[in-house]
Scaffold this motif. Structure first.
Motif, PDB file in Angstrom:
ATOM      1  N   ASP A  24      35.686  29.075  42.769  1.00  0.00           N
ATOM      2  CA  ASP A  24      36.336  29.899  43.776  1.00  0.00           C
ATOM      3  C   ASP A  24      37.104  31.020  43.090  1.00  0.00           C
ATOM      4  O   ASP A  24      37.558  30.876  41.957  1.00  0.00           O
ATOM      5  N   GLY A  25      37.259  32.139  43.783  1.00  0.00           N
ATOM      6  CA  GLY A  25      38.028  33.251  43.253  1.00  0.00           C
ATOM      7  C   GLY A  25      37.165  34.315  42.614  1.00  0.00           C
ATOM      8  O   GLY A  25      35.935  34.196  42.529  1.00  0.00           O
ATOM      9  N   ALA A  26      37.832  35.353  42.161  1.00  0.00           N
ATOM     10  CA  ALA A  26      37.136  36.551  41.680  1.00  0.00           C
ATOM     11  C   ALA A  26      36.477  36.352  40.318  1.00  0.00           C
ATOM     12  O   ALA A  26      36.972  35.620  39.466  1.00  0.00           O
ATOM     13  N   LEU A  49      32.428  38.296  52.747  1.00  0.00           N
ATOM     14  CA  LEU A  49      32.713  37.291  51.729  1.00  0.00           C
ATOM     15  C   LEU A  49      31.737  37.554  50.590  1.00  0.00           C
ATOM     16  O   LEU A  49      30.528  37.461  50.775  1.00  0.00           O
ATOM     17  N   HIS A  99      32.538  32.925  42.600  1.00  0.00           N
ATOM     18  CA  HIS A  99      31.812  33.504  41.462  1.00  0.00           C
ATOM     19  C   HIS A  99      30.835  32.502  40.877  1.00  0.00           C
ATOM     20  O   HIS A  99      31.048  31.282  40.926  1.00  0.00           O
ATOM     21  N   CYS A 148      35.679  27.699  52.890  1.00  0.00           N
ATOM     22  CA  CYS A 148      36.379  28.989  53.022  1.00  0.00           C
ATOM     23  C   CYS A 148      35.970  29.761  54.272  1.00  0.00           C
ATOM     24  O   CYS A 148      36.275  30.938  54.413  1.00  0.00           O
ATOM     25  N   ASN A 196      34.965  42.610  56.828  1.00  0.00           N
ATOM     26  CA  ASN A 196      35.483  41.346  56.299  1.00  0.00           C
ATOM     27  C   ASN A 196      34.402  40.548  55.560  1.00  0.00           C
ATOM     28  O   ASN A 196      34.147  39.382  55.871  1.00  0.00           O
ATOM     29  N   GLU A 243      34.984  36.365  46.287  1.00  0.00           N
ATOM     30  CA  GLU A 243      35.744  35.204  46.732  1.00  0.00           C
ATOM     31  C   GLU A 243      35.200  33.930  46.082  1.00  0.00           C
ATOM     32  O   GLU A 243      35.898  32.926  45.968  1.00  0.00           O
TER      33      GLU A 243
END
Length: 201
Positions: free
Chosen positions: A131-133, A110, A151, A41, A108, A149
């Motif tokens: 990946d993701g919230a 991460l 968890h 990412c 910005n 971004e």
């Protein structure tokens, strides 16, 4: 490096990985997997990396995040900026404000969010990376803002009934062992990023 990460980790449906704290290679598997996710990412290109450790020291089961945060904050690493420690926890009451502070203070960023979770009997003791919230508070029916971004969740006890009481009565030994695995895994990621795999807490 990604090939080695895939070789060492156990991928689940949905792109998640989980490792058990009893696995002698758990920290190494964790470290390689997180490194691979950061690489995929673009998190290794100078973007600020924020470790947001959610939880409270007022509940045994919910202190996983602050324990991890304190371990990283007291280490010599400088890859992750840490929010959420035993001294200054990030919890339901101040989470929104801390998220706003992160995005005010870092361009910005991460965000890697860490929190305890409840699950099935056979999943207790597993650490999951995805990946993701993260959706903090979902296990205890709290509506908190999703964050991150990437968890990391540690399943500390069995969910489904009287969650608050379950968290209060979670064994501290399990939570501390899980915090050790996550912290060692994070420092292993730091070592991979600095080409020095011998780093320890």
């Amino acid at each position: 490096m990604i090939d080695k990460a895939q070789e060492l980790t156990n991928f689940l449906p949905g792109g998640k990985t989980r490792v058990h704290i009893d696995d002698p290679a758990a920290a190494k598997k964790f470290g390689y997997d997180l490194f691979a996710r950061l690489e995929r990412c673009g998190g290794l290109s100078g973007q600020p990396l924020i470790l947001l450790c959610i939880g409270t020291d007022r509940s045994t089961g919910d202190c996983l995040g602050p324990l991890v945060g304190s371990r990283l904050a007291s280490s010599q690493q400088d890859l992750f900026t840490v929010y959420g420690t035993l001294e200054n926890p990030v919890h339901a009451s101040n989470l929104q404000g801390v998220i706003e502070e992160i995005y005010r203070s870092h361009r910005n960023p991460l965000v890697i969010a860490v929190d305890a979770s409840l699950g099935s009997v056979d999943s207790v003791g597993f650490v999951t990376i995805g990946d993701g919230a993260l959706r903090p508070g979902a296990g205890v029916n709290k509506k908190l803002p999703p964050v991150g971004e990437i968890h990391i969740t540690g399943i500390v006890n069995v969910g489904g009934f009287m969650e608050y009481l379950v968290l209060q009565n979670t064994r501290l030994n399990l939570v501390m062992r899980m915090a050790d695995v996550i912290a060692q895994g994070l420092l292993y990621t730091v070592a991979l990023c600095t080409k020095n795999e011998t780093r320890e807490i």
